[in-house]
Design a protein around this motif. Structure first.
Motif, PDB file in Angstrom:
ATOM      1  N   UNK A 131       0.924  -1.309  -0.011  1.00  0.00           N
ATOM      2  CA  UNK A 131       0.012   0.101   0.174  1.00  0.00           C
ATOM      3  C   UNK A 131       0.993   1.269   0.267  1.00  0.00           C
ATOM      4  N   UNK A 132       0.224   2.385  -0.526  1.00  0.00           N
ATOM      5  CA  UNK A 132       1.110   3.522  -0.604  1.00  0.00           C
ATOM      6  C   UNK A 132       0.535   4.386   0.573  1.00  0.00           C
ATOM      7  N   UNK A 133       1.453   4.744   1.171  1.00  0.00           N
ATOM      8  CA  UNK A 133       1.363   5.479   2.469  1.00  0.00           C
ATOM      9  C   UNK A 133       1.995   6.982   2.811  1.00  0.00           C
ATOM     10  N   UNK A 134       1.007   7.684   3.235  1.00  0.00           N
ATOM     11  CA  UNK A 134       1.437   9.092   3.258  1.00  0.00           C
ATOM     12  C   UNK A 134       1.849   9.423   4.953  1.00  0.00           C
ATOM     13  N   UNK A 135       2.906  10.176   5.448  1.00  0.00           N
ATOM     14  CA  UNK A 135       3.535  10.244   6.734  1.00  0.00           C
ATOM     15  C   UNK A 135       3.131  11.727   6.916  1.00  0.00           C
ATOM     16  N   UNK A 136       2.352  12.069   8.183  1.00  0.00           N
ATOM     17  CA  UNK A 136       2.281  13.223   8.385  1.00  0.00           C
ATOM     18  C   UNK A 136       2.690  13.615   9.794  1.00  0.00           C
ATOM     19  N   UNK A 137       3.908  14.307  10.169  1.00  0.00           N
ATOM     20  CA  UNK A 137       4.442  14.558  11.474  1.00  0.00           C
ATOM     21  C   UNK A 137       5.482  15.616  11.341  1.00  0.00           C
ATOM     22  N   UNK A 138       5.348  16.553  12.469  1.00  0.00           N
ATOM     23  CA  UNK A 138       6.480  17.429  12.436  1.00  0.00           C
ATOM     24  C   UNK A 138       7.864  17.316  13.008  1.00  0.00           C
ATOM     25  N   UNK A 139       8.109  15.900  13.601  1.00  0.00           N
ATOM     26  CA  UNK A 139       9.382  15.693  14.106  1.00  0.00           C
ATOM     27  C   UNK A 139      10.066  14.793  13.406  1.00  0.00           C
ATOM     28  N   UNK A 140      11.224  15.221  12.645  1.00  0.00           N
ATOM     29  CA  UNK A 140      11.983  14.494  11.833  1.00  0.00           C
ATOM     30  C   UNK A 140      12.407  12.941  12.313  1.00  0.00           C
ATOM     31  N   UNK A 141      12.487  12.893  13.528  1.00  0.00           N
ATOM     32  CA  UNK A 141      12.683  11.583  14.242  1.00  0.00           C
ATOM     33  C   UNK A 141      11.510  10.540  14.018  1.00  0.00           C
TER      34      UNK A 141
ATOM     35  N   UNK B  42       4.418   9.896   0.259  1.00  0.00           N
ATOM     36  CA  UNK B  42       5.181  11.257   0.479  1.00  0.00           C
ATOM     37  C   UNK B  42       5.179  11.580   2.182  1.00  0.00           C
ATOM     38  N   UNK B  43       5.661  12.785   2.568  1.00  0.00           N
ATOM     39  CA  UNK B  43       5.486  13.045   4.275  1.00  0.00           C
ATOM     40  C   UNK B  43       5.136  14.580   3.959  1.00  0.00           C
ATOM     41  N   UNK B  44       4.536  14.723   5.035  1.00  0.00           N
ATOM     42  CA  UNK B  44       4.161  16.331   5.390  1.00  0.00           C
ATOM     43  C   UNK B  44       4.597  16.573   6.737  1.00  0.00           C
ATOM     44  N   UNK B  45       4.962  17.873   6.925  1.00  0.00           N
ATOM     45  CA  UNK B  45       5.285  18.436   8.315  1.00  0.00           C
ATOM     46  C   UNK B  45       4.310  18.892   9.106  1.00  0.00           C
ATOM     47  N   UNK B  46       3.111  19.215   8.640  1.00  0.00           N
ATOM     48  CA  UNK B  46       1.869  19.623   9.246  1.00  0.00           C
ATOM     49  C   UNK B  46       0.532  19.413   8.601  1.00  0.00           C
ATOM     50  N   UNK B  47      -0.437  19.796   9.278  1.00  0.00           N
ATOM     51  CA  UNK B  47      -1.894  19.295   8.627  1.00  0.00           C
ATOM     52  C   UNK B  47      -1.824  20.025   7.221  1.00  0.00           C
ATOM     53  N   UNK B  48      -1.627  21.389   7.203  1.00  0.00           N
ATOM     54  CA  UNK B  48      -1.735  22.096   6.009  1.00  0.00           C
ATOM     55  C   UNK B  48      -0.852  21.407   4.676  1.00  0.00           C
ATOM     56  N   UNK B  49       0.103  21.077   4.858  1.00  0.00           N
ATOM     57  CA  UNK B  49       0.899  20.181   3.982  1.00  0.00           C
ATOM     58  C   UNK B  49       0.281  18.846   3.788  1.00  0.00           C
ATOM     59  N   UNK B  50      -0.454  18.116   4.761  1.00  0.00           N
ATOM     60  CA  UNK B  50      -1.019  17.131   4.401  1.00  0.00           C
ATOM     61  C   UNK B  50      -2.183  17.185   3.654  1.00  0.00           C
ATOM     62  N   UNK B  51      -2.997  18.176   3.998  1.00  0.00           N
ATOM     63  CA  UNK B  51      -4.208  18.380   2.883  1.00  0.00           C
ATOM     64  C   UNK B  51      -3.579  18.539   1.623  1.00  0.00           C
ATOM     65  N   UNK B  52      -2.680  19.440   1.330  1.00  0.00           N
ATOM     66  CA  UNK B  52      -2.132  19.699  -0.150  1.00  0.00           C
ATOM     67  C   UNK B  52      -1.945  18.491  -0.913  1.00  0.00           C
TER      68      UNK B  52
END
Length: 341
Positions: free
Chosen positions: A1-11, A30-40
């Protein structure tokens, strides 16, 4: 499955990448650092599953979940540190459509702490995405005409929907209510307490041997299936052990139809997949009233849609009308003071 990761902590992102790398059937989309990026990102490239953190700058995980489910719906699994301490936010995210929650794995440890729970949750969500088959329902059986039962099944979006219904029911509601909500057993007690705070009825976890009592709400409390073991007693069962959903709404509805001796209303709310649809169909075939939540008010229109495809629901209602419909049932008509218009 293709999975998106949303988290503001690099670790945390690195920990999630390492876990997913150990399961070759999954890949990071893909990865996103916050909710705004996640929606985009979800709008640009919708994955199969999003692993959603809760506490982030600009837009938190609850609001991001709401936006994604409204604009680019897909399966969302909350992955955040110390989920028990963040239970209120977890329930809020589930109310917006998230399916489940699990602690963020840690980089230390051998094997890496939290790896197996996360992969197990991802596999379970994958099964929910794929589920949707139907089977013929058995013919009806005789039933008596004693006290009334409201049997409710819910999944993604369920906590908020359940709270809306229960808070609109008056104190002294003269039917027993039993709920099977798809939720990890770790959250079940917190869910029951939270629902209890939302309404005038008494809400608690169902225990082995419990009786259904008017004015009391019982919530499935383990990963085993909540079932009727006799016309009077509830209990838990590991069987069927290979069922996709644990606890299963289908299994509960089926047992209620088999054992409950009085009037019964089956209610299937928002959720992903098809659990509850076949069980609701069995209840309808036995002459019981069956209700499904409508598409417009469902956070995730999966289970109610599956019920409609099986012709399992006699009535399809928006969330705001369900409580009033329940109070209008024969034998349950009483003062509706406090019900929303």
């Amino acid at each position: 499955m293709r999975i998106g990761i949303v988290n503001d902590l690099p670790l945390a992102i690195e920990a999630l990448r390492r876990v997913l790398a150990q399961a070759p059937q999954h890949q990071v989309a893909w990865t996103a650092a916050d909710g705004v990026e996640a929606v985009e990102m979800a709008l640009r490239d919708r994955p199969d599953i999003i692993l959603m953190d809760l506490v982030m700058p600009r837009m938190n995980g609850v609001e991001a979940t709401r936006r994604i489910m409204a604009e680019a719906p897909c399966a969302i699994l909350v992955v955040t540190s110390d989920i028990e301490s963040n239970a209120a936010q977890v329930f809020a995210a589930m109310g917006k459509g998230a399916l489940d929650a699990v602690d963020t794995p840690l980089l230390h440890g051998a094997p890496m702490a939290g790896k197996h729970p996360l992969l197990t949750k991802i596999e379970a969500v994958g099964r929910l995405i794929d589920a949707g088959s139907s089977a013929p329902a058995p013919k009806g059986i005789e039933r008596g005409a004693t006290s009334q039962l409201i049997a409710i099944g819910a999944s993604a979006g369920g906590p908020a929907a359940l709270a809306a219904i229960l808070k609109a029911l008056p104190a002294g509601f003269p039917a027993g209510i039993v709920i099977v909500q798809h939720v990890d057993a770790r959250f079940a007690e917190g869910l029951a307490r939270w629902l209890d705070d939302q309404c005038a009825l008494s809400v608690r976890l169902a225990q082995e041997g419990d009786r259904v009592r008017p004015g009391e709400v019982l919530v499935a409390g383990t990963d085993d299936h909540l079932v009727f073991k006799s016309p009077e007693r509830l209990g838990y069962s590991r069987e069927p052990s290979d069922h996709t959903y644990r606890p299963s709404i289908d299994v509960f509805f089926r047992s209620a139809g088999q054992f409950w001796p009085g009037a019964l209303t089956g209610l299937l709310l928002t959720g992903m997949g098809a659990d509850g649809a076949r069980g609701l169909k069995e209840l309808r075939d036995k002459g019981h009233l069956t209700i499904a939540q409508d598409k417009a008010s469902s956070a995730v229109y999966g289970m109610p849609k599956a019920a409609l495809q099986l012709d399992a629901a006699r009535e399809v209602l928006p969330l705001e009308q369900i409580a009033r419909r329940l109070t209008d049932l024969p034998g349950l008509r009483l003062s509706t003071k406090g019900l929303s218009e």
